[in-house]
Structures are given as structure tokens and as C-alpha cells.
Design a protein around this motif. Sequence first.
Motif, PDB file in Angstrom:
ATOM      1  N   UNK A 187       0.723  -1.048  -0.087  1.00 31.99           N
ATOM      2  CA  UNK A 187       0.067   0.124  -0.003  1.00 31.99           C
ATOM      3  C   UNK A 187       0.884   1.283  -0.025  1.00 31.99           C
ATOM      4  N   UNK A 188       0.352   2.333  -0.591  1.00 32.27           N
ATOM      5  CA  UNK A 188       0.842   3.661  -0.302  1.00 32.27           C
ATOM      6  C   UNK A 188       0.257   4.092   0.796  1.00 32.27           C
ATOM      7  N   UNK A 210       0.253  13.575  -0.155  1.00 34.19           N
ATOM      8  CA  UNK A 210      -0.559  13.697  -1.323  1.00 34.19           C
ATOM      9  C   UNK A 210       0.096  14.175  -2.429  1.00 34.19           C
ATOM     10  N   UNK A 211       0.938  15.349  -2.342  1.00 32.52           N
ATOM     11  CA  UNK A 211       1.429  15.856  -3.370  1.00 32.52           C
ATOM     12  C   UNK A 211       2.281  14.995  -4.277  1.00 32.52           C
ATOM     13  N   UNK A 212       3.175  14.211  -3.639  1.00 28.05           N
ATOM     14  CA  UNK A 212       4.156  13.344  -4.047  1.00 28.05           C
ATOM     15  C   UNK A 212       3.349  12.088  -4.871  1.00 28.05           C
ATOM     16  N   UNK A 213       2.059  11.841  -4.491  1.00 25.27           N
ATOM     17  CA  UNK A 213       1.213  10.600  -5.074  1.00 25.27           C
ATOM     18  C   UNK A 213       0.530  11.198  -6.360  1.00 25.27           C
ATOM     19  N   UNK A 219      -4.600   6.754  -0.258  1.00 27.05           N
ATOM     20  CA  UNK A 219      -5.501   5.361  -0.717  1.00 27.05           C
ATOM     21  C   UNK A 219      -6.472   5.169   0.411  1.00 27.05           C
ATOM     22  N   UNK A 220      -7.539   4.877  -0.004  1.00 31.79           N
ATOM     23  CA  UNK A 220      -8.706   4.236   0.900  1.00 31.79           C
ATOM     24  C   UNK A 220      -8.567   2.955   1.247  1.00 31.79           C
ATOM     25  N   UNK A 221      -8.831   2.570   2.407  1.00 28.42           N
ATOM     26  CA  UNK A 221      -8.750   0.943   3.120  1.00 28.42           C
ATOM     27  C   UNK A 221      -9.385   0.020   2.082  1.00 28.42           C
ATOM     28  N   UNK A 248      -1.271   4.599  -5.819  1.00 29.16           N
ATOM     29  CA  UNK A 248      -1.789   5.906  -6.559  1.00 29.16           C
ATOM     30  C   UNK A 248      -0.676   6.258  -7.365  1.00 29.16           C
ATOM     31  N   UNK A 249       0.426   5.526  -7.611  1.00 27.21           N
ATOM     32  CA  UNK A 249       1.258   5.827  -8.640  1.00 27.21           C
ATOM     33  C   UNK A 249       2.466   6.024  -7.884  1.00 27.21           C
TER      34      UNK A 249
END
Length: 253
Positions: A187-188, A210-213, A219-221, A248-249
Motif C-alpha cells: 500500500x501507499x 498527497x502531493x508526491x502521490x 489511498x482508501x482502505x 496511486x502511482x
Amino acid sequence: MKGLDQDRVFLITGGIGGIGLGVAQTLLEYGSRVVVTDVVGEEGADEVARLGAGDRVRYVDLDVTDPEAAESVADQLEADGWPVFGLMANAGVAPTSPTVDYPDDTWRTTVDINLNGVFWTVRSFGRRMVERGEGAIILTSSIAGLRVVSPETHVAYGATKAAVAHMASLLGVEWAKEGVRVNALAPGYTDTSILDAIREESPETIEEWKHRTPLGRLIQPEEIGQAAAFLFSDLASGITATTLSVDGGYAAR
Ligand SMILES: NC(=O)c1ccc[n+]([C@@H]2O[C@H](COP(=O)([O-])OP(=O)(O)OC[C@H]3O[C@@H](n4cnc5c(N)ncnc54)[C@H](O)[C@@H]3O)[C@@H](O)[C@H]2O)c1
């Protein structure tokens, strides 16, 4: 989802945490039976009752640092007619500290839960799957086990999560001919209570993550739940000994 609607039993360690409950909820929606395990006693039973799945879900205390506990939970479930088809070795802690001041106890506890605990659990439930000739295992790694993430410093966390990803490859190869698939999920940054300390101490760090994703959010569970359901299902019959990122990349950057 193919293979999840056949009354199969899935067990999740650290299952009362955000990701564990997300996975439990998803598997229950697909028609599986689920054993949620954790170390929180009555609170766990109450939480599991709130999932609203009646007798398709149960809560059992299982401290992953105790190899005997994994054996006795596995025995008890078999005796109850709940043989575990799928295991998610998911319990984990993520303490942070600069390495020059890293406390001995924190190192030992982190290795004990995140690495030893995964091994004891996988050995007990995996042996039974090998004996039955079928099963699927997911080890919860992390993007922090695949990349050096920042700004947090958490050497024990990153090292144990890297070890867990490699353990999935080792066991996936060892048990490939035994009918047991073993994979890791990475997971991220996922919106659970494991982030609470950082949320409180340094909310700007959450914004930085968040900015780096590339997707621009946590990510949501439930998104980890869908990935776990896929890896557990027969749709993933050709997938073993690998790590799937749900980040999320993030790790691509
Ligand atoms: N949330 C994230 O951003 C993120 C990212 C990557 C990986 N992960 C990993 O996902 C897994 C679940 O994390 P989460 O975000 O749901 O965290 P969480 O803190 O919400 O849940 C972790 C759970 O593990 C349990 N636990 C702690 N010690 C235990 C023990 N000895 N035996 C059994 N259970 C124990 C806790 O009681 C808790 O319910 C962890 O392995 C974590 O490292 C989380």
C-alpha cells in the motif's frame, strides 16, 4: 468475484486496523467467510459485529508475536469447520525515529511484529494449506519496503517491509507446486489510524505525501480491500511470488 463466493474462509491479522477492516468488509461483500484477528479483545468482537455479516464473520484474538498462538488458532478453526483458505498477514506497526537515536525496544518490537509475526503466522497457516493442496496468502508490505520514502525516518519499518516483500517471492516459489499462491501487497499512504501520530504532529507531512502521490490523495482502505480480494480470488490464479503496489502511482516516481 470468482472463488470468493464459495464459502471459503479468509483470515486477516491486525484485522481491526483500517486496512484489515477494509479487506474484511470487501471479502464479506463477495460472499466469503472471514476471521478477523487482532489483539484488542472485546473491542474486536464489537467492531466485527458492526460489519453486519452475522455468522459469516468472527473475531479471534491472535498476537502475531506468539508462534504458539498461531498454531492454536489454526487448530481451533479447523476443528470448528473453518479451515483457512486465504491468509492476509497484515499486522504491523510504523514507529518513526532518527536512526542515530533509534531505541532498542522500538527496533525489537517492530521486527517482532512486522517480520517475525508474519513468519510465525505464515508458517502455521501455510503448512495447513500445503497439506490441503490449496490456498492463497497475502503479506502486507509497503511502498516503504520498495522505495526510500520521505520525510519520515523509520529504518526498522522500511527494512521489515522489504523483507516481507521478498518473503512473498521466496514462499511463492517454494509453494508454487503445492497449490498455494503467495503475494505481497504494497500500500501507499492509506487513510488509517497508523497515520494518526503524523496527522497530529505534522499535518503538512500528509499534504506532502498527497502531493508526491500522482493520484493526489491518500489511498482508501476499501481500495486495498479490492486488490486483496483480486489476489485471493481465482481471477489471480496465474499470479504468485510478486508484489502488487496500491499506491496511486507513488512508487513509479
Ligand atoms: N496505512 C498506511 O499508510 C500503510 C501503508 C503501507 C503499509 N501499511 C501496512 O498495512 C498494515 C495495516 O496497517 P493499518 O494502516 O491498517 O494500521 P492500523 O494501525 O490501523 O492497524 C494495525 C493493526 O495491527 C494490530 N497489531 C499491532 N500489534 C499486533 C500484534 N502483536 N498482533 C496482532 N495484531 C497487532 C493493531 O492492533 C492494529 O489493529 C500494516 O502492516 C502497515 O504497516 C499501512
